[in-house]
Write a protein that holds these residues in place. Structure first.
Motif, PDB file in Angstrom:
ATOM      1  N   ALA A 183      30.218  51.172  23.389  1.00 16.37           N
ATOM      2  CA  ALA A 183      30.607  51.307  24.749  1.00 16.37           C
ATOM      3  C   ALA A 183      32.145  51.557  25.019  1.00 16.37           C
ATOM      4  N   GLY A 184      32.973  51.768  23.971  1.00 17.47           N
ATOM      5  CA  GLY A 184      34.380  51.758  24.052  1.00 17.47           C
ATOM      6  C   GLY A 184      34.763  52.800  25.218  1.00 17.47           C
ATOM      7  N   CYS A 185      33.934  53.983  25.401  1.00 17.19           N
ATOM      8  CA  CYS A 185      34.411  54.840  26.526  1.00 17.19           C
ATOM      9  C   CYS A 185      33.892  54.742  27.753  1.00 17.19           C
ATOM     10  N   ARG A 186      33.084  53.501  27.829  1.00 14.85           N
ATOM     11  CA  ARG A 186      32.270  53.344  29.340  1.00 14.85           C
ATOM     12  C   ARG A 186      33.357  52.686  30.074  1.00 14.85           C
ATOM     13  N   THR A 187      33.346  53.042  31.538  1.00 14.90           N
ATOM     14  CA  THR A 187      33.898  52.684  32.537  1.00 14.90           C
ATOM     15  C   THR A 187      33.305  51.310  33.127  1.00 14.90           C
TER      16      THR A 187
ATOM     17  N   VAL B  79      35.777  49.942  28.420  1.00 10.72           N
ATOM     18  CA  VAL B  79      35.614  48.742  27.567  1.00 10.72           C
ATOM     19  C   VAL B  79      36.515  48.870  26.356  1.00 10.72           C
ATOM     20  N   GLY B  80      36.865  50.203  25.884  1.00 11.88           N
ATOM     21  CA  GLY B  80      38.055  50.209  24.930  1.00 11.88           C
ATOM     22  C   GLY B  80      39.364  49.646  25.552  1.00 11.88           C
ATOM     23  N   ASP B  81      40.023  50.158  26.677  1.00 11.88           N
ATOM     24  CA  ASP B  81      40.885  49.668  27.255  1.00 11.88           C
ATOM     25  C   ASP B  81      40.989  48.161  27.515  1.00 11.88           C
ATOM     26  N   PHE B  82      39.803  47.629  27.835  1.00 11.75           N
ATOM     27  CA  PHE B  82      39.737  46.211  28.170  1.00 11.75           C
ATOM     28  C   PHE B  82      39.873  45.563  26.765  1.00 11.75           C
ATOM     29  N   ILE B  83      39.410  45.973  25.641  1.00  9.73           N
ATOM     30  CA  ILE B  83      39.322  45.200  24.607  1.00  9.73           C
ATOM     31  C   ILE B  83      40.866  45.489  24.057  1.00  9.73           C
TER      32      ILE B  83
ATOM     33  N   SER C  16      47.120  39.413  29.019  1.00  8.40           N
ATOM     34  CA  SER C  16      46.938  38.757  30.031  1.00  8.40           C
ATOM     35  C   SER C  16      45.531  38.110  29.990  1.00  8.40           C
ATOM     36  N   LEU C  17      45.294  37.645  30.973  1.00  8.14           N
ATOM     37  CA  LEU C  17      43.627  37.104  30.864  1.00  8.14           C
ATOM     38  C   LEU C  17      42.923  38.060  31.748  1.00  8.14           C
ATOM     39  N   GLY C  18      41.889  38.457  31.122  1.00  5.17           N
ATOM     40  CA  GLY C  18      40.805  39.515  31.866  1.00  5.17           C
ATOM     41  C   GLY C  18      39.510  39.206  31.265  1.00  5.17           C
ATOM     42  N   TYR C  19      38.392  39.402  32.384  1.00  2.00           N
ATOM     43  CA  TYR C  19      36.997  39.056  32.092  1.00  2.00           C
ATOM     44  C   TYR C  19      36.179  40.210  32.296  1.00  2.00           C
ATOM     45  N   LEU C  20      35.389  40.485  31.379  1.00  2.00           N
ATOM     46  CA  LEU C  20      34.467  41.439  31.966  1.00  2.00           C
ATOM     47  C   LEU C  20      33.132  40.747  32.170  1.00  2.00           C
ATOM     48  N   ALA C  21      32.813  40.662  33.577  1.00  2.00           N
ATOM     49  CA  ALA C  21      31.614  39.957  34.177  1.00  2.00           C
ATOM     50  C   ALA C  21      30.839  41.025  34.900  1.00  2.00           C
TER      51      ALA C  21
ATOM     52  N   ALA D 113      26.195  39.938  31.991  1.00  3.76           N
ATOM     53  CA  ALA D 113      26.985  39.895  30.731  1.00  3.76           C
ATOM     54  C   ALA D 113      28.447  39.125  31.080  1.00  3.76           C
ATOM     55  N   TRP D 114      28.940  38.456  30.244  1.00  3.95           N
ATOM     56  CA  TRP D 114      30.253  37.730  30.364  1.00  3.95           C
ATOM     57  C   TRP D 114      31.000  37.791  28.973  1.00  3.95           C
ATOM     58  N   PHE D 115      31.958  38.646  29.070  1.00  4.51           N
ATOM     59  CA  PHE D 115      32.839  39.017  27.744  1.00  4.51           C
ATOM     60  C   PHE D 115      34.382  38.946  28.354  1.00  4.51           C
ATOM     61  N   GLY D 116      34.769  38.038  27.292  1.00  5.61           N
ATOM     62  CA  GLY D 116      36.247  37.884  27.522  1.00  5.61           C
ATOM     63  C   GLY D 116      37.007  37.141  26.394  1.00  5.61           C
TER      64      GLY D 116
END
Length: 408
Positions: free
Chosen positions: A223-227, A248-252, A261-266, A301-304
């Motif tokens: 999912a790295g390319c997915r917005t 997802v790639g930029d987030f990771i 800094s802190l960011g969360y994929l919720a 989904a909760w990823f952080g």
């Protein structure tokens, strides 16, 4: 002299277009542009013109591809105003469909012109996030075709290693909540669901493919390319908290690997947006004890990274919180203690406590000391049952991925 492999590019380009084109109806009349409601008169001619460009030449190139791209931009810009004119629940499905068509035509223009694919994938994701389903969910099918043709994401060995090590890390401190291993439906119903008591369940998701497959590196590949929408900040009650769309790639890279800094994929739509991930999980059998149908269950989904926090809050449905990798510290307070937890007075945050659970201001919130709580460190493979309206506070101890199921 041509670069190695250059001669093969046109053939590969043509093959990709053929694969994309096969997702669409064979003739122009088959792409009906059906909308579920009324829109302004100027919109349908724009949709028909875009459809005509798509079908007139077999494959839009040059000026035709540029015109199709511009029409996609116009359709998205025009419908975007309608999508943001009021509360989301009041947005007409027809305007969401127009937005989805704008994303579709824009993405097809990118592919037809032989442009780099990341923008086409991003347009598909925007349509899936903000639009409504059109042409038998063509945007989801299109992104599945495009994704294998993107450059493979670089491996993030360090981040993947941290996630893997988190699986085997022992839990520090005592666990106060009761634990049950694979209880029967009757036992769970009689002792926890009906009396509304929280419990940690073990052994019920060991068979999920995600328990062996998922890692930070795996998400980069799949999912790295997915917005997706990302929450920026440690907790949603902070003044500086915000949301932003990114891949997802930029987030990771920013929040998992580099820890800027802190960011969360919720994400409440991630598993519909990326079905490959949904195939790796299941719905806990105990959800069958509820009153609704399976389609009524909301999967989140909760990823952080380590340190992200969900402030003390309550949800309007029963919740199974399944931990895939990483660990989370969780505190639970009974709804009977609501007055001692000082919920926000505003309607937006009425389900959230004003108290910083791990550093309470007892001068400002003196009754908080009266509230009894249970706690646990939720480990990979464990599922926490959180009864409806039960207050819960969550802090990630590692890079963490959880899946929650809201059901009634």
């Amino acid at each position: 002299m041509a670069a190695p492999g250059a001669a093969a590019e046109p053939a590969a380009d043509a093959a990709l277009w053929a694969e994309v084109r096969a997702l669409l109806p064979g003739g122009e009349e088959g792409l009906t542009l059906a909308l579920s409601g009324e829109v302004e008169d100027c919109v349908l001619p724009l949709l028909r013109r875009a459809r005509g460009l798509l079908y007139s030449a077999g494959r839009p190139r040059g000026e035709a591809a540029a015109a199709l791209r511009r029409l996609g931009d116009v359709l998205r810009d025009y419908s975007w105003e309608k999508l943001n004119a009021g509360p989301w629940r009041e947005v007409s499905k027809a305007w969401r469909q127009v937005y989805a068509y704008g994303c579709l035509f824009g993405a097809l223009a990118e592919v037809a012109a032989g442009r780099p694919l990341p923008r086409a994938v991003r347009l598909c994701d925007l349509g899936l996030l903000m639009g409504a389903t059109v042409l038998d969910n063509v945007l989801a099918r299109l992104v599945r075709v495009l994704q294998p043709h993107l450059p493979r994401a670089e491996r993030r060995e360090a981040a993947a290693g941290s996630a893997e090590s988190a699986r085997a890390d022992p839990a520090p401190g005592p666990v106060e909540l009761p634990h049950l291993r694979c209880p029967s439906l009757e036992l769970f119903r009689d002792n926890y669901l009906i009396p509304q008591k929280p419990v940690v369940l073990e052994g019920i998701i060991d068979h999920w493919p995600c328990m062996k497959k998922w890692s930070v590196d795996y998400f980069c590949q799949v999912a790295g390319c997915r917005t997706v929408p990302v929450e920026l900040g440690a907790r949603y009650t902070d003044e500086e908290w915000s949301q932003k769309l990114m891949t997802v790639g930029d987030f990771i890279d920013r929040y998992i690997v580099n820890k800027n800094s802190l960011g969360y994929l919720a994400q409440h739509q991630l598993f519909d947006q990326i079905p490959e991930l949904k195939e790796d999980i299941g719905i806990p059998d105990y959800c069958c004890l509820g009153e609704g149908e399976e389609d009524d269950i909301t999967i989140n989904a909760w990823f952080g990274p380590e340190g992200t926090i969900s402030p003390l809050h309550q949800d309007p449905q029963q919740n199974f919180l399944a931990q895939v990798f990483g660990r989370k510290y969780i505190r639970l307070y009974s709804p009977q203690d609501s007055e001692n937890l000082y919920p926000h007075e505003s309607q937006i945050l009425h389900n959230t406590s004003q108290v910083d659970v791990e550093d309470p201001d007892l001068d400002k919130f003196p009754n908080f000391r009266k509230a009894a709580f249970q706690s646990c460190i939720l480990m990979p493979g464990q599922v926490l049952f959180i009864p409806v309206k039960y207050w819960h506070y969550v802090r990630s101890l590692d890079v963490s991925f959880s899946v929650s199921f809201w059901w009634s």
